[in-house]
Design an enzyme around this catalytic site. Structure first.
Site, mmCIF file in Angstrom:
data_model
loop_
_atom_site.group_PDB
_atom_site.id
_atom_site.type_symbol
_atom_site.label_atom_id
_atom_site.label_comp_id
_atom_site.label_asym_id
_atom_site.label_seq_id
_atom_site.Cartn_x
_atom_site.Cartn_y
_atom_site.Cartn_z
ATOM 1 N N TYR A 273 11.662 2.010 -8.419
ATOM 2 C CA TYR A 273 12.533 3.188 -8.598
ATOM 3 C C TYR A 273 13.996 2.770 -8.729
ATOM 4 C CZ TYR A 273 8.609 6.149 -7.139
ATOM 5 O OH TYR A 273 7.395 6.798 -7.062
ATOM 6 N N LYS B 42 2.823 4.345 -11.430
ATOM 7 C CA LYS B 42 3.720 3.214 -11.265
ATOM 8 C C LYS B 42 3.259 2.376 -10.096
ATOM 9 C CE LYS B 42 5.538 3.544 -7.732
ATOM 10 N NZ LYS B 42 5.062 3.638 -6.314
HETATM 11 P P1 NAD Z 1 -4.101 5.722 -1.789
HETATM 12 O O1 NAD Z 1 -4.469 4.496 -1.021
HETATM 13 O O2 NAD Z 1 -3.779 6.932 -1.015
HETATM 14 O O3 NAD Z 1 -5.273 6.083 -2.814
HETATM 15 C C1 NAD Z 1 -5.894 5.098 -3.606
HETATM 16 C C2 NAD Z 1 -7.219 5.626 -4.111
HETATM 17 O O4 NAD Z 1 -7.882 4.572 -4.790
HETATM 18 C C3 NAD Z 1 -8.173 6.086 -2.982
HETATM 19 O O5 NAD Z 1 -8.769 7.262 -3.353
HETATM 20 C C4 NAD Z 1 -9.189 4.963 -2.901
HETATM 21 O O6 NAD Z 1 -10.457 5.422 -2.487
HETATM 22 C C5 NAD Z 1 -9.251 4.493 -4.346
HETATM 23 N N1 NAD Z 1 -9.725 3.116 -4.497
HETATM 24 C C6 NAD Z 1 -10.603 2.708 -5.414
HETATM 25 N N2 NAD Z 1 -10.872 1.411 -5.289
HETATM 26 C C7 NAD Z 1 -10.161 0.959 -4.266
HETATM 27 C C8 NAD Z 1 -10.025 -0.314 -3.638
HETATM 28 N N3 NAD Z 1 -10.664 -1.402 -4.095
HETATM 29 N N4 NAD Z 1 -9.203 -0.403 -2.586
HETATM 30 C C9 NAD Z 1 -8.520 0.669 -2.137
HETATM 31 N N5 NAD Z 1 -8.601 1.903 -2.692
HETATM 32 C C10 NAD Z 1 -9.421 2.039 -3.745
HETATM 33 O O7 NAD Z 1 -2.899 5.319 -2.758
HETATM 34 P P2 NAD Z 1 -1.843 6.296 -3.431
HETATM 35 O O8 NAD Z 1 -0.656 6.410 -2.560
HETATM 36 O O9 NAD Z 1 -2.499 7.532 -3.893
HETATM 37 O O10 NAD Z 1 -1.372 5.384 -4.667
HETATM 38 C C11 NAD Z 1 -2.140 5.267 -5.848
HETATM 39 C C12 NAD Z 1 -1.208 4.946 -7.017
HETATM 40 O O11 NAD Z 1 -0.268 5.988 -7.138
HETATM 41 C C13 NAD Z 1 -0.390 3.668 -6.833
HETATM 42 O O12 NAD Z 1 -0.173 3.065 -8.079
HETATM 43 C C14 NAD Z 1 0.929 4.182 -6.287
HETATM 44 O O13 NAD Z 1 2.040 3.334 -6.553
HETATM 45 C C15 NAD Z 1 1.053 5.482 -7.055
HETATM 46 N N6 NAD Z 1 1.908 6.463 -6.381
HETATM 47 C C16 NAD Z 1 2.880 7.036 -7.100
HETATM 48 C C17 NAD Z 1 3.721 7.944 -6.511
HETATM 49 C C18 NAD Z 1 4.809 8.599 -7.339
HETATM 50 O O14 NAD Z 1 5.665 9.250 -6.756
HETATM 51 N N7 NAD Z 1 4.780 8.469 -8.653
HETATM 52 C C19 NAD Z 1 3.565 8.267 -5.175
HETATM 53 C C20 NAD Z 1 2.533 7.688 -4.463
HETATM 54 C C21 NAD Z 1 1.706 6.778 -5.081
#
Ligand code: NAD
Length: 371
Positions: free
Chosen positions: A227, A141
């Site tokens: 949410y 999401k």
């Molecule tokens: P994060 O920043 O911790 O991780 C993002 C990942 O994408 C990293 O591994 C990064 O290296 C990679 N990436 C690839 N290309 C990139 C770029 N151009 N710029 C930046 N990063 C790049 O993010 P996250 O918190 O893991 O979130 C990722 C997804 O998961 C989002 O859509 C977020 O909304 C979702 N999320 C959902 C929940 C949930 O409870 N369902 C919780 C957290 C995050």
């Protein structure tokens, strides 16, 4: 301590057997045990795309608990992560991809499901590439930058005859499922109003993708507001028709590209109003529903654990579960049994239509129709 709650083990099992409202036609979620299918060889392989905070902190650990699927592969642009993940989770080299050679995953029978856990601007591309490689997809999401992208993703998965689901873990969480039951089944009469908010105080990297409009599409509304929009929709089991929204910004430097705090009011059929708010600068996390014969709600409502709820029957004493494990196991079960998922791409697109209309309303200063 005396517990006056009328919630019992039976009400917990009943809650688990309740299928999320607008999706009431879908197969019932029978019990914890029914979630797992026999036979280790039948477990589906999941490849996580993007090894950031959510993949590392929640999804990979949850995949150590799942029964119908397991962590079979990874897709990462960072070679050092490929190394440490393959050691930690025993992932063979042949199941490790980067963003360039990702499409050759089509030839890998170990991978059944691709889970897209990337910045939002990349969700569409990787969902479509995964489907075209013949894989079922879970996309995190919010589903995409806007509803138009969601429609493209849904169409691509349909064309490839692959299933698409959204990482809406709360559809598997007992307290939130109880909110769906109480509201949609009108256990305390018709719902008359909803009040919900979700947000946190952003103290992270000021250069992170979450604060860049091109990568995140927006700020607190996209990340956290989704949410609250979900909560309003599933507590009522109806789709909102109009929205009026305003934005408030106190830190113009940090949030120069994205929204900090947004307030909105959704109008549902029958004139039911749902007040909502999202923020990167306030710690909120509640969902309150007023019905003709009582009020019920959750606070904290949307976290990975520690969810608490009350209704006129007392405190909801449901267990805290590993939401991500349930969510992924359920999707694997749906694939294995050829059943629809309760959180399909269409469910993600409904929220994106609301978010699109909220941004339109902020820009126009007017009440906007959700289309
Ligand atoms: P994060 O920043 O911790 O991780 C993002 C990942 O994408 C990293 O591994 C990064 O290296 C990679 N990436 C690839 N290309 C990139 C770029 N151009 N710029 C930046 N990063 C790049 O993010 P996250 O918190 O893991 O979130 C990722 C997804 O998961 C989002 O859509 C977020 O909304 C979702 N999320 C959902 C929940 C949930 O409870 N369902 C919780 C957290 C995050």
């Amino acid at each position: 301590m005396k517990n006056n709650s009328r919630y019992t083990r039976r009400s917990f099992l009943r809650t688990l057997s309740y299928s999320a409202g607008t999706l009431a036609l879908m197969p019932a979620f029978k019990s914890l045990a029914a979630c797992s299918l026999p036979g280790k060889d039948k477990r589906l392989g999941i490849a996580l795309v993007g090894l950031g905070g959510y993949s590392g902190g929640q999804l990979a650990p949850a995949l150590q608990e799942t029964k119908n699927c397991y962590l079979a592969g990874i897709v990462t642009g960072t070679p050092s992560k490929a190394d440490s993940w393959s050691k930690k989770y025993n992932i063979p080299d042949k199941n490790i991809y980067n963003y360039d050679n990702f499409d050759s995953i089509a030839n890998n029978p170990d991978i059944d499901i691709v889970y897209v856990v990337l910045p939002i601007s990349m969700h569409k591309e990787f969902t479509i590439r995964a489907a075209q490689a013949g894989k079922h997809v879970i996309c995190e999401k919010p589903m995409a930058l806007n509803a138009g992208e969601c429609a493209e993703m849904i169409a691509a998965c349909k064309k490839a005859n692959r299933m698409l689901s959204i990482g809406y873990r709360l559809h598997f969480e007992p307290h939130n499922i109880e909110m769906m039951r109480l509201g949609q089944k009108e256990i305390y009469g018709k719902v008359t109003s909803i009040d919900t908010g979700n947000g946190f105080t952003y103290r992270g990297d000021p250069n992170a993708w979450r604060l860049k409009k091109a990568l995140a599409g927006g700020g607190g509304l996209m990340d956290m507001g989704v949410y609250s929009i979900q909560g309003s929709r599933y507590s009522l089991g109806k789709e909102p028709l109009f929205v009026k929204a305003t934005e408030e910004k106190t830190n113009h430097e940090l949030f120069r590209e994205v929204d900090e705090t947004v307030f909105w009011e959704l109008e549902f059929p029958g004139g039911i109003l749902a007040k909502g708010k999202s923020s990167y600068n306030n710690n909120w996390g509640y969902l309150k529903v007023k019905a003709e014969k009582g009020t019920f709600g959750l606070e904290p409502a949307f976290g990975y654990g520690g969810i608490r709820g009350n209704s006129p029957a007392g405190e909801m004493n449901f267990p805290q579960i590993n939401q991500q494990a349930f969510q992924m196991d359920d999707f694997a079960r749906c694939i294995l049994q050829k059943k629809p998922t309760r959180v399909p791409g269409e469910e993600g697109m409904r929220d994106m239509k609301v978010i699109d209309a909220i941004y339109r309303s902020i820009a126009s200063g007017k009440r906007e129709r959700i289309v």
